[in-house]
Motif scaffolding. Structure first.
Motif, PDB file in Angstrom:
ATOM      1  N   GLY A   6     -13.801  -2.825  -6.416  1.00 27.92           N
ATOM      2  CA  GLY A   6     -14.699  -1.834  -5.846  1.00 27.92           C
ATOM      3  C   GLY A   6     -14.151  -1.132  -4.627  1.00 27.92           C
ATOM      4  O   GLY A   6     -12.962  -1.213  -4.329  1.00 27.92           O
ATOM      5  N   ASP A   7     -15.060  -0.462  -3.918  1.00 29.68           N
ATOM      6  CA  ASP A   7     -14.633   0.351  -2.779  1.00 29.68           C
ATOM      7  C   ASP A   7     -14.458  -0.499  -1.523  1.00 29.68           C
ATOM      8  O   ASP A   7     -14.602  -1.723  -1.553  1.00 29.68           O
ATOM      9  CB  ASP A   7     -15.629   1.496  -2.557  1.00 29.68           C
ATOM     10  CG  ASP A   7     -17.021   0.980  -2.217  1.00 29.68           C
ATOM     11  OD1 ASP A   7     -17.172  -0.261  -2.017  1.00 29.68           O
ATOM     12  OD2 ASP A   7     -17.959   1.799  -2.158  1.00 29.68           O
ATOM     13  N   ALA A   8     -14.193   0.185  -0.402  1.00 22.95           N
ATOM     14  CA  ALA A   8     -13.923  -0.523   0.846  1.00 22.95           C
ATOM     15  C   ALA A   8     -15.083  -1.431   1.237  1.00 22.95           C
ATOM     16  O   ALA A   8     -14.892  -2.612   1.571  1.00 22.95           O
ATOM     17  CB  ALA A   8     -13.646   0.493   1.959  1.00 22.95           C
TER      18      ALA A   8
ATOM     19  N   CYS B 106      -7.094  -2.942   0.921  1.00 25.96           N
ATOM     20  CA  CYS B 106      -6.476  -1.751   0.332  1.00 25.96           C
ATOM     21  C   CYS B 106      -7.280  -1.491  -0.939  1.00 25.96           C
ATOM     22  O   CYS B 106      -6.909  -1.920  -2.023  1.00 25.96           O
ATOM     23  CB  CYS B 106      -5.005  -1.986   0.005  1.00 25.96           C
ATOM     24  SG  CYS B 106      -4.267  -0.582  -0.872  1.00 25.96           S
ATOM     25  N   HIS B 107      -8.398  -0.802  -0.748  1.00 19.43           N
ATOM     26  CA  HIS B 107      -9.245  -0.512  -1.914  1.00 19.43           C
ATOM     27  C   HIS B 107      -8.561   0.487  -2.829  1.00 19.43           C
ATOM     28  O   HIS B 107      -8.756   0.483  -4.030  1.00 19.43           O
ATOM     29  CB  HIS B 107     -10.604   0.019  -1.454  1.00 19.43           C
ATOM     30  CG  HIS B 107     -10.495   1.103  -0.429  1.00 19.43           C
ATOM     31  ND1 HIS B 107     -10.117   0.823   0.861  1.00 19.43           N
ATOM     32  CD2 HIS B 107     -10.642   2.437  -0.522  1.00 19.43           C
ATOM     33  CE1 HIS B 107     -10.062   1.964   1.537  1.00 19.43           C
ATOM     34  NE2 HIS B 107     -10.369   2.956   0.716  1.00 19.43           N
ATOM     35  N   THR B 108      -7.690   1.312  -2.203  1.00 16.38           N
ATOM     36  CA  THR B 108      -7.017   2.358  -2.993  1.00 16.38           C
ATOM     37  C   THR B 108      -6.160   1.752  -4.115  1.00 16.38           C
ATOM     38  O   THR B 108      -6.143   2.258  -5.231  1.00 16.38           O
ATOM     39  CB  THR B 108      -6.156   3.227  -2.068  1.00 16.38           C
ATOM     40  OG1 THR B 108      -7.004   3.738  -1.046  1.00 16.38           O
ATOM     41  CG2 THR B 108      -5.512   4.389  -2.809  1.00 16.38           C
ATOM     42  N   TYR B 109      -5.471   0.678  -3.783  1.00 16.26           N
ATOM     43  CA  TYR B 109      -4.628   0.070  -4.823  1.00 16.26           C
ATOM     44  C   TYR B 109      -5.128  -1.314  -5.248  1.00 16.26           C
ATOM     45  O   TYR B 109      -5.464  -1.520  -6.405  1.00 16.26           O
ATOM     46  CB  TYR B 109      -3.161   0.016  -4.375  1.00 16.26           C
ATOM     47  CG  TYR B 109      -2.600   1.402  -4.232  1.00 16.26           C
ATOM     48  CD1 TYR B 109      -2.440   2.214  -5.360  1.00 16.26           C
ATOM     49  CD2 TYR B 109      -2.297   1.931  -2.987  1.00 16.26           C
ATOM     50  CE1 TYR B 109      -1.965   3.514  -5.240  1.00 16.26           C
ATOM     51  CE2 TYR B 109      -1.816   3.228  -2.864  1.00 16.26           C
ATOM     52  CZ  TYR B 109      -1.659   4.012  -3.984  1.00 16.26           C
ATOM     53  OH  TYR B 109      -1.200   5.286  -3.865  1.00 16.26           O
ATOM     54  N   PHE B 110      -5.167  -2.255  -4.293  1.00 15.83           N
ATOM     55  CA  PHE B 110      -5.554  -3.601  -4.714  1.00 15.83           C
ATOM     56  C   PHE B 110      -6.968  -3.606  -5.284  1.00 15.83           C
ATOM     57  O   PHE B 110      -7.232  -4.191  -6.336  1.00 15.83           O
ATOM     58  CB  PHE B 110      -5.447  -4.604  -3.558  1.00 15.83           C
ATOM     59  CG  PHE B 110      -5.533  -6.026  -4.041  1.00 15.83           C
ATOM     60  CD1 PHE B 110      -4.410  -6.661  -4.556  1.00 15.83           C
ATOM     61  CD2 PHE B 110      -6.744  -6.717  -4.020  1.00 15.83           C
ATOM     62  CE1 PHE B 110      -4.489  -7.960  -5.040  1.00 15.83           C
ATOM     63  CE2 PHE B 110      -6.827  -8.014  -4.500  1.00 15.83           C
ATOM     64  CZ  PHE B 110      -5.696  -8.643  -5.009  1.00 15.83           C
TER      65      PHE B 110
ATOM     66  N   GLY C 242       0.813  -1.212   0.000  1.00 20.23           N
ATOM     67  CA  GLY C 242       0.000   0.000   0.000  1.00 20.23           C
ATOM     68  C   GLY C 242       0.845   1.259   0.000  1.00 20.23           C
ATOM     69  O   GLY C 242       0.715   2.128  -0.851  1.00 20.23           O
ATOM     70  N   MET C 243       1.755   1.315   0.953  1.00 22.13           N
ATOM     71  CA  MET C 243       2.500   2.557   1.187  1.00 22.13           C
ATOM     72  C   MET C 243       3.229   3.083  -0.047  1.00 22.13           C
ATOM     73  O   MET C 243       3.283   4.281  -0.288  1.00 22.13           O
ATOM     74  CB  MET C 243       3.511   2.337   2.313  1.00 22.13           C
ATOM     75  CG  MET C 243       4.409   3.521   2.557  1.00 22.13           C
ATOM     76  SD  MET C 243       4.433   4.010   4.280  1.00 22.13           S
ATOM     77  CE  MET C 243       2.998   5.034   4.409  1.00 22.13           C
TER      78      MET C 243
END
Ligand SMILES: Cc1ncc(C[n+]2csc(CCOP(=O)(O)OP(=O)(O)O)c2C)c(N)n1
Ligand code: SF4
Lengths: 378, 282
Positions: free
Chosen positions: B223-225, B212-216, B137-138
């Motif tokens: 989709g989202d979280a 990690c919805h932002t990347y994965f 993620g980071m």
């Protein structure tokens, strides 16, 4: 006073003796020639005094465990050689950044890479200062005899505790693997310094406070002072920061807590320097040869002296200039392709000639080689 | 009304454990599963009755590894992958402390893989909470050792040619004596598994599948979280049920619960007995 017991001690064992005398109670390491006897000595001795020894899975883990043990309150040490030191550097940088006292012994062998496991070298001298990335100021000590290996290891712990910083003890294969008959210091004979503990309440405590003399008290985990230790650049509370006005003071502290107190750190041994026209400048095992060469040359009337750097970093430039001020020439002997010679050059005025004498074939510099060089420059 | 009050009290428990000062806000994206895990960890710790002073929380580098900074314990935010080695030093030096490690899949299994297996092997009394979001993620969505084959990441833009680790299997094989898995959907189970891990003497691994919805999520069109967390729920199978399922049936499933527990000696205890013996001259 009863006469002190004389014992035959191996260099690497002398390092263990010094460390334990200084209060080391934690050792983590990974075996590597020519340092392994330090680990073996600690494995044997530490349980006897309630200390802890652990053989880690590699040198990265070793220095990590050492730092962990130090923040938990124990004086801790690791020993290694070039390849292991190279693996450690990221976490040594962490110790600089987090101001964690610890001692790293590097029993040098030839490099680069796996190099010469069983042969002597001083080619990690620069690495002791510039191993990890980033700006910081390192402390490195370098004994040249077995007794000094005891006393300089003690000094390394004292400096680490006093300045809250990692300290490197530079040995080399010859230092680590030679034996001499010595008398170990008696309890109480050498002063031991322990890190300063906070006296303020946890609420008032600033774990990375920039005090006037840069001494920041350090509690052990579990003592009621809960704070963040991070390798990210942090403010005085330990919180990560991106603010220029907090970044610069932190880095300033890492440097100035050492260089402003250089007088407390610098140690040199000057032999027959008072009227010397030529000086041998050296450290570690080369200083043994240099001292012998000095003796021999003095016997035939050559005004030569011997200057041993027991502190290599921060570099004792001012002291070298003072002690060698009356010399015409200095011969800088090193077991590498020239690591301190340029520091010596810039420490001295231009009219003093600086002559390098370097050996990097895995063998020691002999007194005869030093004398030959002396004859050449006379 | 009564439930509302109870809920309020519950959330205050969390507030009690947040580090005072300027640690907040967190670096985490809104909806990141790591926050849910932090919540679960706090609730579990609260049940142990341990004082904050007794707890050391170490971590490496990554979004997940930021957690100790936000919590009011002795925080050791170390270098990437090395937290278990640092934690080993802390625990071995002061066995009376409760030492926890919070780590990510990249932190624990890629760069820190060696320390991970050896901490398991020693069975040192550390509670390790591995926040597995299948990605880095980071650093912005690169592949990790748990990224499934064929999943996308910024470093597997066409396909993931590699196979992945199952951290729990790795831990069991390496000698960990308490191994469990859950997801951020299963908050009560997470709390219980972490609590029991904390109470267990020996190395405990609690793997928590985190979103990690932002990347994965974005790179794999998950989709989202909320959607991702729901998907964890759909795909989860309790261990008791999984035991009677075939390998094909378990394909793509997340087996949850206590997977392994073994009563065996712990490293610091054994070393102490060695010290005692040596000191008695035996
Ligand atoms: C020695 C080193 N290499 C690389 C990095 C860059 N880096 C920071 S975090 C990270 C990956 C973190 O991924 P993971 O552990 O899965 O945690 P997440 O962010 O997904 O929670 C990497 C590669 C670093 N900080 N240090
Ligand atoms: S990048 Fe991913 S892992 Fe990191 S905080 Fe955002 S959602 Fe969480």
């Amino acid at each position: 006073m009863a006469k002190k017991e004389r014992v035959l001690v191996l260099g690497n064992q002398a390092c263990v003796e010094g460390a334990i005398y200084a209060g080391m109670r934690f050792y983590a390491g990974y075996p590597i020639t020519p340092s392994t006897e330090v680990a073996e000595g600690c494995a044997r001795e530490l349980p006897k005094i309630g200390g802890r020894f652990i053989q880690m899975e590699d040198e990265i883990g070793s220095i990590a465990a050492v730092i962990g043990a130090s923040v938990a309150g124990l004086k801790s040490m690791t020993a290694t050689s070039g390849p292991g030191y190279s693996l450690m550097v990221e976490n040594i940088g962490y110790a600089y950044m987090t101001e964690t006292p610890c001692v790293i012994v590097n029993v040098q062998r030839g490099g680069p890479s796996t190099g010469l496991p069983t042969k002597v070298s001083q080619s990690d001298t620069m690495q002791a200062q510039w191993g990890p990335h980033g700006d910081y100021t390192a402390i490195t000590v370098a004994p040249s005899t077995i007794l000094e290996t005891v006393t300089e290891t003690i000094r390394a712990f004292n400096l680490a505790e006093r300045f809250r910083t990692p300290v490197t003890v530079l040995l080399d294969e010859v230092m680590g693997h030679s034996r001499q008959i010595i008398s170990l210091p008696e309890p109480g004979e050498i002063e031991i310094f322990n890190r300063v503990k906070p006296t303020v309440s946890p609420e008032e405590y600033l774990p990375f406070e920039i005090t006037e003399n840069y001494v920041t008290p350090m509690p052990a985990y579990g003592e009621g002072y809960r704070y963040v230790i991070t390798g990210l650049t942090h403010d005085q509370k330990g919180f990560t920061t991106n603010k220029p006005e907090e970044i610069a003071p932190k880095l300033h502290k890492l440097r100035h807590k050492i260089i402003d107190y250089k007088d407390e750190i610098t140690k040199l041994r000057a032999e027959m320097m008072d009227d010397a026209e030529i000086a041998f400048i050296s450290y570690g095992s080369v200083s043994r040869a240099a001292l012998q060469a000095t003796d021999i040359a003095r016997k035939v009337g050559v005004k030569v002296g011997c200057l041993q750097l027991q502190t290599i970093w921060p570099f004792p430039d001012k002291e070298i200039a003072e002690i060698c001020g009356g010399c015409r020439k200095v011969i800088v002997g090193e077991l590498n392709m020239g690591q301190i010679v340029n520091y010596v050059r810039s420490a001295l005025p231009g009219d003093i000639e600086v002559v390098p004498l370097q050996r990097y074939d895995g063998e020691i510099l002999t007194p005869m080689q030093l004398i030959e060089k002396l004859e050449e420059v006379l | 009304m009564a439930t509302a009050v109870k809920e309020k009290q519950k959330s205050n428990v969390v507030l009690d454990y947040l580090r005072p000062g300027k640690a907040m806000p967190t670096v985490w994206c809104a909806g990141c599963g790591h926050g849910i895990v932090m919540n679960g960890i706090i609730r579990a710790i609260d049940k142990t009755g341990l004082s904050k002073d007794e707890i050391v929380m170490a971590s490496g580098i990554g979004c997940s590894s930021r957690m100790p900074i936000y919590l009011d314990f002795n925080a050791l935010h170390t270098t990437h992958g090395r937290s278990l080695a640092f934690a080993t030093g802390v625990k071995f030096a002061r066995p009376e402390l409760k030492v926890m490690v919070v780590t990510g899949d990249g932190d624990a299994l890629a760069i820190g893989g060696n320390h991970f297996i050896h901490a398991c092997r020693r069975n040192i009394d550390i509670t390790c909470i591995l926040l597995n979001n299948y990605i880095y993620g980071m650093t912005g969505g690169q592949g990790s050792p748990t990224t499934p084959s064929q999943a996308f990441s910024t470093t597997t833009p066409y396909d993931n040619a590699e196979k992945h680790f199952e951290p729990t299997k790795l831990a069991i094989a390496a000698g960990a004596s308490y191994v469990a898995r859950t997801t951020v959907y299963h908050a009560p189970q997470m709390e219980k598994l972490i609590l029991n891990g904390l109470l267990h003497r020996g190395f405990s691994l609690i793997e928590v599948i985190s979103n990690c919805h932002t990347y994965f999520g974005r790179l794999n069109r998950q989709g989202d979280a909320v959607k991702m967390i729901n998907d964890f729920k759909e795909r989860s199978v309790p261990i008791a049920r999984a035991k009677s399922m075939s390998a094909e049936e378990l394909e793509g499933k997340i087996v949850t619960g206590l997977l392994h527990k073994k009563e065996t000696t712990e490293f610091c205890d054994v070393y102490q007995s060695v010290v005692d013996r040596v000191q008695k001259g035996m």
